[in-house]
Design a protein around this motif. Structure first.
Motif, PDB file in Angstrom:
ATOM      1  N   THR A 190      34.447  37.476  38.512  1.00 46.39           N
ATOM      2  CA  THR A 190      34.813  36.911  37.212  1.00 46.39           C
ATOM      3  C   THR A 190      36.212  37.395  36.865  1.00 46.39           C
ATOM      4  OG1 THR A 190      32.521  36.874  36.494  1.00 46.39           O
ATOM      5  CG2 THR A 190      34.193  36.751  34.775  1.00 46.39           C
ATOM      6  N   ASP A 244      28.675  37.617  45.611  1.00 47.89           N
ATOM      7  CA  ASP A 244      29.007  36.232  45.936  1.00 47.89           C
ATOM      8  C   ASP A 244      29.897  35.558  44.904  1.00 47.89           C
ATOM      9  OD1 ASP A 244      27.264  35.985  43.846  1.00 47.89           O
ATOM     10  OD2 ASP A 244      25.638  35.088  45.038  1.00 47.89           O
ATOM     11  N   ALA A 245      30.447  36.340  43.941  1.00 49.29           N
ATOM     12  CA  ALA A 245      31.344  35.737  42.947  1.00 49.29           C
ATOM     13  C   ALA A 245      32.124  36.832  42.237  1.00 49.29           C
ATOM     14  CB  ALA A 245      30.540  34.935  41.918  1.00 49.29           C
ATOM     15  N   HIS A 258      42.047  27.791  39.310  1.00 52.45           N
ATOM     16  CA  HIS A 258      41.307  28.206  38.110  1.00 52.45           C
ATOM     17  C   HIS A 258      42.234  28.599  36.960  1.00 52.45           C
ATOM     18  CE1 HIS A 258      37.830  28.300  40.766  1.00 52.45           C
ATOM     19  NE2 HIS A 258      38.563  29.013  41.604  1.00 52.45           N
ATOM     20  N   SER A 311      31.994  40.568  45.366  1.00 50.03           N
ATOM     21  CA  SER A 311      32.084  40.708  43.915  1.00 50.03           C
ATOM     22  C   SER A 311      32.977  41.899  43.604  1.00 50.03           C
ATOM     23  CB  SER A 311      30.700  40.922  43.302  1.00 50.03           C
ATOM     24  OG  SER A 311      29.938  39.748  43.381  1.00 50.03           O
ATOM     25  N   GLU A 367      34.165  32.426  36.352  1.00 48.03           N
ATOM     26  CA  GLU A 367      33.437  32.890  37.534  1.00 48.03           C
ATOM     27  C   GLU A 367      33.868  32.062  38.744  1.00 48.03           C
ATOM     28  OE1 GLU A 367      29.139  34.414  37.605  1.00 48.03           O
ATOM     29  OE2 GLU A 367      28.994  32.442  38.550  1.00 48.03           O
ATOM     30  N   ILE A 368      34.310  32.761  39.776  1.00 49.01           N
ATOM     31  CA  ILE A 368      34.798  32.094  40.986  1.00 49.01           C
ATOM     32  C   ILE A 368      33.881  32.479  42.150  1.00 49.01           C
ATOM     33  CG2 ILE A 368      36.759  31.819  42.558  1.00 49.01           C
ATOM     34  CD1 ILE A 368      38.549  32.902  40.275  1.00 49.01           C
ATOM     35  N   PRO A 369      33.223  31.514  42.782  1.00 46.16           N
ATOM     36  CA  PRO A 369      32.403  31.829  43.954  1.00 46.16           C
ATOM     37  C   PRO A 369      33.283  32.467  45.032  1.00 46.16           C
ATOM     38  CG  PRO A 369      32.001  29.583  43.199  1.00 46.16           C
ATOM     39  CD  PRO A 369      33.195  30.083  42.440  1.00 46.16           C
ATOM     40  N   PHE A 370      32.806  33.564  45.624  1.00 45.56           N
ATOM     41  CA  PHE A 370      33.615  34.303  46.598  1.00 45.56           C
ATOM     42  C   PHE A 370      32.670  35.094  47.492  1.00 45.56           C
ATOM     43  CE2 PHE A 370      36.774  37.840  47.532  1.00 45.56           C
ATOM     44  CZ  PHE A 370      37.579  37.050  48.327  1.00 45.56           C
ATOM     45  N   ARG A 371      33.174  35.589  48.615  1.00 48.30           N
ATOM     46  CA  ARG A 371      32.288  36.288  49.555  1.00 48.30           C
ATOM     47  C   ARG A 371      32.011  37.726  49.120  1.00 48.30           C
ATOM     48  NH1 ARG A 371      37.338  35.583  51.849  1.00 48.30           N
ATOM     49  NH2 ARG A 371      38.410  37.539  52.325  1.00 48.30           N
TER      50      ARG A 371
END
Ligand code: MG
Length: 385
Positions: free
Chosen positions: A243, A240-241, A332, A254, A248-252
């Motif tokens: 780096t 769910d993230a 970011h 890893s 750290e970027i929230p994402f669908r």
């Protein structure tokens, strides 16, 4: 008498105009800080040595102190006085009778001065080494001399300053918040007696580039520019993230990898290693070693920067390009730039972070992973080999 040494090395030395804090600059091939640490470590009366550092300098400190058997360093505070108080508090439970407090920027402290300070602690709770003032002193107002100040009884004070542990700890706690110029002044303000013993003319403090006298001690070697390139790829996995460049970027999804899989920081680390011909991340931090599992990639980047510092080099510029369709890097970018600058201990203006898609082509285009490339430009002393 059980004696500890507290070396204050938390300052960043902004007056010095150097990216590397002055106590970590090389002198005779070793950090300025290491010279006094080695002298104290070799002194039979010293039971333990602790250094107060700025946490940002941890990798520089590790290099400067390697193999000397010191206590773990402690983090300093906003001002020198805060750093000393924190250092003293960290020693409070260790049953030392006395402590010598020393400035990291006095590399030439000698055994004789240390002996005189320790010896005089039987007579008073505070002891400072000093040199009688030899120059004529004038007082001025608007550049006009208004008085010639008698120099009788005036001394230039050095370190190490020695104190009985309970007295100096109580004094530092009592005067916290008052700005005082040295630790003897702290004890004086708390009503303690301080006596003077002869210092050593060679025990100079390195303060400004020209008085470093290092010019005379160590002829500067010419620098040359080196460039290194780094490339890394990590595949997406469930999650769910991600780096990237320490952010750290929230994402669908890893990124898959042994460490935190910070693909861009890995590319940059390899670029720095490459610039000085120091191998690659896998060489220094083998994935087969469980210690680096889940490790923050800042550890790798700091190591690469420390190797450059250890060679008396400096980082001129780094440029990172991240290739992916998603997540979006733009929002970011500034945080990433600041994070890298912070880890490398260089200004943000020397750090570039860019992103691109690959027009839906290739593995990045299909959203299977993220690729990153980096170029590092460094200056290092010219060597023949
Ligand atoms: Mg990698």
């Amino acid at each position: 008498m059980k004696v500890a040494v507290l070396v204050v090395a938390a300052g960043r030395g902004s007056r010095f105009g150097s990216v590397t804090p002055k106590q970590y600059l090389p002198l005779h091939g070793q950090a300025i800080l290491r010279h006094s640490l080695a002298t104290f470590a070799a002194h039979p009366a010293i039971g333990a040595i602790r250094v107060v550092i700025n946490p940002a300098d941890r990798s520089l400190y590790d290099l400067a102190s390697a193999g000397l058997g010191l206590l773990e360093p402690v983090d300093g505070g906003a001002e020198r006085q805060d750093s000393v108080r924190l250092g003293l508090q960290s020693l409070a439970e260790m049953n030392f009778d006395a402590v010598l407090i020393h400035d990291a920027a006095r590399p030439f402290v000698g055994r004789a001065v240390i002996d005189r300070v320790i010896g005089a602690l039987s007579k008073a709770p505070g002891v400072v080494p000093g040199i009688p003032v030899a120059d004529t002193l004038k007082r001025t107002r608007n550049d006009i001399v208004t008085a010639t100040v008698p120099r009788d009884g005036l001394w230039r004070v050095q370190t190490p300053q020695g104190f009985r542990m309970t007295d100096i700890l109580a004094a530092h706690t009592a005067v916290a918040g008052q700005a005082l110029t040295d630790d003897a002044a702290v004890l004086e303000a708390a009503g303690g007696t301080v006596i003077m013993v002869p210092g050593d003319a060679e025990n100079i403090k390195v303060t400004m580039p020209d008085d470093i006298s290092l010019a005379a001690i160590e002829a500067p070697r010419p620098l040359e520019t080196r460039t290194g390139f780094g490339l890394d790829v990590h595949a997406f996995t469930d999650g769910d993230a991600v780096t990237i460049c320490g952010v750290e970027i929230p994402f669908r999804k890893s990124l898959s990898g042994h460490s935190d899989a910070d693909v861009a920081m890995h590319a940059l680390t390899d670029a720095l290693y490459g610039a000085i011909g120091a191998g690659d991340i896998g060489h220094h931090f083998p994935p087969s070693d469980a210690r680096w599992k889940g490790c923050a990639s800042a550890v790798f980047l700091r190591h690469a920067a420390a190797l450059i510092t250890a060679r008396s080099g400096r980082i001129t510029h780094v440029d990172v390009t991240i290739a992916c369709e998603a997540p979006r890097i733009g929002p970011h970018r500034i945080a990433m730039t600041n994070c890298l600058a912070d880890i490398l201990n260089i200004s943000a203006g020397r750090v570039s972070v860019k992103a691109t898609t690959t027009e839906k082509l290739g593995f990045t285009g299909r959203g299977e992973g993220i690729a990153a490339q980096a170029v590092a430009t460094v200056m290092v002393p010219v060597t023949d080999n």
